[in-house]
Design an enzyme around this catalytic site. Structure first.
Site, mmCIF file in Angstrom:
data_model
loop_
_atom_site.group_PDB
_atom_site.id
_atom_site.type_symbol
_atom_site.label_atom_id
_atom_site.label_comp_id
_atom_site.label_asym_id
_atom_site.label_seq_id
_atom_site.Cartn_x
_atom_site.Cartn_y
_atom_site.Cartn_z
ATOM 1 N N ASP A 239 20.975 43.479 66.833
ATOM 2 C CA ASP A 239 19.904 44.286 67.395
ATOM 3 C C ASP A 239 19.534 43.779 68.790
ATOM 4 O OD1 ASP A 239 17.799 46.355 66.925
ATOM 5 O OD2 ASP A 239 16.457 44.638 67.164
ATOM 6 N N GLU A 280 35.604 30.792 61.916
ATOM 7 C CA GLU A 280 35.733 29.763 60.887
ATOM 8 C C GLU A 280 35.876 30.357 59.485
ATOM 9 O OE1 GLU A 280 32.645 26.868 61.008
ATOM 10 O OE2 GLU A 280 32.669 26.713 63.200
#
Length: 549
Positions: A239, A280
Site C-alpha cells: 500500500d 530466501e
C-alpha cells in the site's frame, strides 16, 4: 471521475444487449490441476490473473453483515471455477477500522471482526489445495493511531516519537501546522498532539505516517514480512508504495507540485531489502507495488531486477474509453517494462476507484465497453488484476449519505469510495443476496436491482457476464500458454486498436462509433465481447480475439 466517460464513440449510442455469448468457441472445463500454472521457466506471477478480495465485502460466514476469513474460505471454489490463479486480500489485521483496515494496530494478528489466525491459516490452506496463491495487503506508510508505538509516542516517549513524523508548529505558540501539506482525504496533513507538537498523516488523522529514516521502522517491517511468509503467504501488495520517505526539510508544497514525499529515491532501497527477504523463501514469493507514478517509466523503476516483482499499471485504469489512449498506454508500458526485463500488470477497477462499467458510461453502453476492455486487457502480456464483482458486471452504487463510511467523505466532503465497496450479491431475490446468513442488509446496503446480477442467477445463464468471464479466462489459459511477450500493433481504422502476439493471437477493440474492418492478420474467430453480425466487421464497443493468418 465522471459518471459518463468520453471517448471515440458517442456515449449515447446503445451497445449490445446483455447476453448471447453463443459465438464463444467451446473450451474444456476448468479443473484445479497444476496444469493451470504458468509454464515452467516463468514465475507464476508473471502472467497470472489475480482476483482482489475486499475482505469486508466478499462473503460473511457468521451473519454480522461483514465479510470474514471463513467466508473467503467457503467461496474459494467459486474463484477456482472462475479461473483465477491468485487472490489479493485487503487488510484483515487488528484495527479500529477507521479506514476499514488500512489503519493497522497489530500487523501480526487477524482482527476479531474477520476471525482468527487459525481462520486465516485454514483459508490459506484451502486456497493452496485449489492451486490458488494468496497475496496479502501490507501497509507500511502509516499505522493506526491505536498502534502501541503511537500510543507510546503520544505518552511522550522520545524513542517512540522518532518512529513517526512529529514537528513543532509555526507561528505564535506553534499553533500553525509545520507546513502547508494537505491530506489525501482532505484538510491539513497535520494534527496537533496534546503537548503542542504536530504529527504528519497523509491520510486520516487516525493514520500517523511512519518515519522511514529511522532504522527501527525498516527492521520492524522486515520482521512483519517474515511473519507472514513463514505462515505460507505467496506475496504482498504494498500500500502507498511510492510514499514512505518524507523530505527532511518539510518545505511547503509549491503550487502545481506533487506531494513532496511521493516517489522519493530512498524507497527503492527498502524494496531492494525486501527483494532479498523474498528470495530466501521457496515458491516464487512476490510483491506488487501500489505506486501512483507520473509515467510508465517511473512505474518501471519499482520492478527492476533487484526490487519488487510487479507494480500496478494505473495508466491503463486511468485511460478513457479511447483506442488512441489505450494504444498509448500499451506501447509506453511495454516499452518501459521491457527496459527492466519485467512484465506489465493491467487493472480496470479496484476498491479505490469508480467501477469501470460506470466510468465507461454505465448501463448497456458501459457494460458492453467493460466487456470489451477486459477482453483487450486479458489479451495483453503480463498479469491482470480483477476486482470482486466486476465478473458480475456490477456498477458503482449511489450510497446514501446516512450509510457512507469512507473517511474521505467525512474528512474532505468527497463522494468517497463506498460505491465500489458494496458487498457481493451471491444468491436470492433480495438483500443480503446470500452475502451471509440472516435477512438484514450488510455493512453497506445492497441495491434491490441486483436481483438479476447475483452469482446464482448468472450461473444459470450461459449468456451472462459471469459466463463470459469464465470463458475468457479459460480461453486465455489455452491460447496464451507458452507464448512470448512480444506485441505488434497492427494498422487499423481510426477509433480502433489491434495487436498481434506471435502465432497465437490477434486482438482488436473498436472504441469508435462506426463498424470497423478487421485487419488482414485476423483469421478464425476465437471469441468476442459482443455479436459479430457481419463477417470481417467489428461493431462499436466490441473486442474480439482471432487466430492469426
Amino acid at each position: 471521475m465522471s459518471r459518463r466517460a468520453t471517448g471515440d464513440k458517442d456515449p449515447g449510442l446503445t451497445g449490445p444487449a446483455r447476453g448471447a455469448w453463443d459465438w464463444i468457441v467451446p473450451i474444456p472445463s476448468r479443473t484445479s490441476s497444476p496444469a493451470r500454472r504458468t509454464p515452467l521457466g516463468s514465475p507464476w506471477w508473471r502472467h497470472s490473473v489475480c482476483y482482489q478480495i475486499y475482505v469486508r465485502s466478499f462473503a460473511d460466514a457468521n451473519g454480522d453483515g461483514i465479510g470474514d476469513m471463513a467466508g473467503i474460505e467457503q467461496r474459494l471454489p467459486y474463484l477456482a471455477e472462475l479461473g483465477v490463479d491468485s487472490v489479493w486480500i485487503t487488510p484483515f489485521y487488528t484495527s479500529p477500522q477507521h479506514d476499514h483496515g488500512y489503519d493497522v494496530a497489530d500487523y501480526r494478528d487477524v482482527d476479531p471482526l474477520f476471525g482468527t489466525l487459525a481462520d486465516f491459516d485454514a483459508m490459506l490452506g484451502r486456497a493452496h489445495e485449489l492451486d490458488i496463491r494468496v497475496i496479502v495487503d501490507l501497509v507500511p506508510n502509516h499505522t493506526s493511531s491505536e498502534h502501541p508505538w503511537f500510543q507510546d509516542a503520544l505518552a511522550g516517549s522520545p524513542e517512540a516519537r522518532e518512529r513517526y513524523v512529529f514537528r513543532d508548529g509555526r507561528g505564535r505558540d506553534g499553533a500553525t501546522p509545520p507546513n502547508n501539506w494537505r491530506s489525501i482525504f482532505g484538510g491539513p496533513a497535520w494534527t496537533r498532539a496534546e503537548d503542542g507538537q504536530w504529527y504528519l498523516h497523509m491520510f486520516d488523522g487516525t493514520q500517523p505516517d511512519l518515519n522511514w529514516w529511522n532504522p527501527e521502522v525498516g527492521d520492524e517491517f522486515e520482521s512483519i514480512l517474515r511473519f507472514w511468509l513463514d505462515r505460507g503467504v505467496d506475496g504482498f501488495r504494498i500500500d502507498v508504495a511510492h510514499g514512505l520517505y518524507t523530505p527532511g526539510d518539510l518545505a511547503d508544497k509549491r503550487r502545481g507540485e506533487k506531494m513532496p514525499m511521493w516517489d522519493q529515491p530512498e524507497v527503492h532501497e527498502v524494496y531492494r531489502r525486501w527483494h532479498k527477504v523474498l528470495e530466501e523463501y521457496d515458491g516464487e514469493r512476490m510483491a506488487v507495488a501500489e505506486a501512483w507514478t507520473d509515467s510508465p517509466e517511473a512505474m518501471a523503476r519499482y520492478i527492476r531486477s533487484d526490487e519488487l516483482q510487479q507494480a500496478f499499471n494505473f495508466h491503463w485504469l486511468g485511460a478513457r474509453w479511447s483506442a488512441a489512449a489505450f494504444r498509448d498506454v500499451v506501447t509506453e508500458t511495454l516499452a518501459a517494462v521491457g527496459l527492466v526485463d519485467a512484465t506489465a500488470t493491467w487493472v480496470l477497477s479496484n476498491h479505490d476507484v469508480v467501477r469501470h462499467v460506470t466510468r465507461y458510461g454505465g448501463g448497456p453502453v458501459g457494460l458492453a465497453r467493460g466487456r470489451a476492455a477486459v477482453l483487450t486487457m486479458l489479451g495483453l502480456p503480463g498479469s491482470s488484476y480483477i476486482y470482486q464483482g466486476e465478473e458480475l458486471g456490477l456498477e458503482e452504487v449511489e450510497v446514501e449519505p446516512e450509510h457512507r463510511q469512507d473517511p474521505a467523505f467525512f474528512r474532505g466532503g468527497q463522494v468517497g469510495r463506498d460505491g465500489c465497496r458494496v458487498p457481493m450479491p451471491w444468491s436470492g431475490s433480495a438483500p443480503p443476496f446470500g452475502f451471509g446468513p440472516g435477512d438484514g442488509q450488510p455493512w453497506l446496503p445492497q441495491p434491490r436491482a441486483w436481483e438479476d446480477l447475483t452469482v446464482e442467477a448468472q450461473e444459470q445463464d450461459a449468456d451472462s457476464t459471469l459466463s463470459f468471464y469464465r470463458a475468457v479466462l479459460a480461453t486465455r489459459r489455452e491460447v496464451t500458454a507458452g507464448i512470448g511477450d512480444e506485441v505488434t500493433i497492427l494498422r487499423t481504422a481510426p477509433g480502433t486498436l489491434a495487436f498481434r502476439r506471435g502465432e497465437a493471437l490477434v486482438c482488436m477493440v473498436n472504441c469508435g462509433s462506426r463498424n470497423a474492418k478487421l485487419p488482414s492478420e485476423a483469421g478464425e474467430l476465437i471469441l468476442s465481447s459482443g455479436p459479430l453480425a457481419t463477417p470481417g466487421i467489428l461493431p462499436p464497443d466490441t473486442a474480439a480475439w482471432f487466430r492469426p493468418v
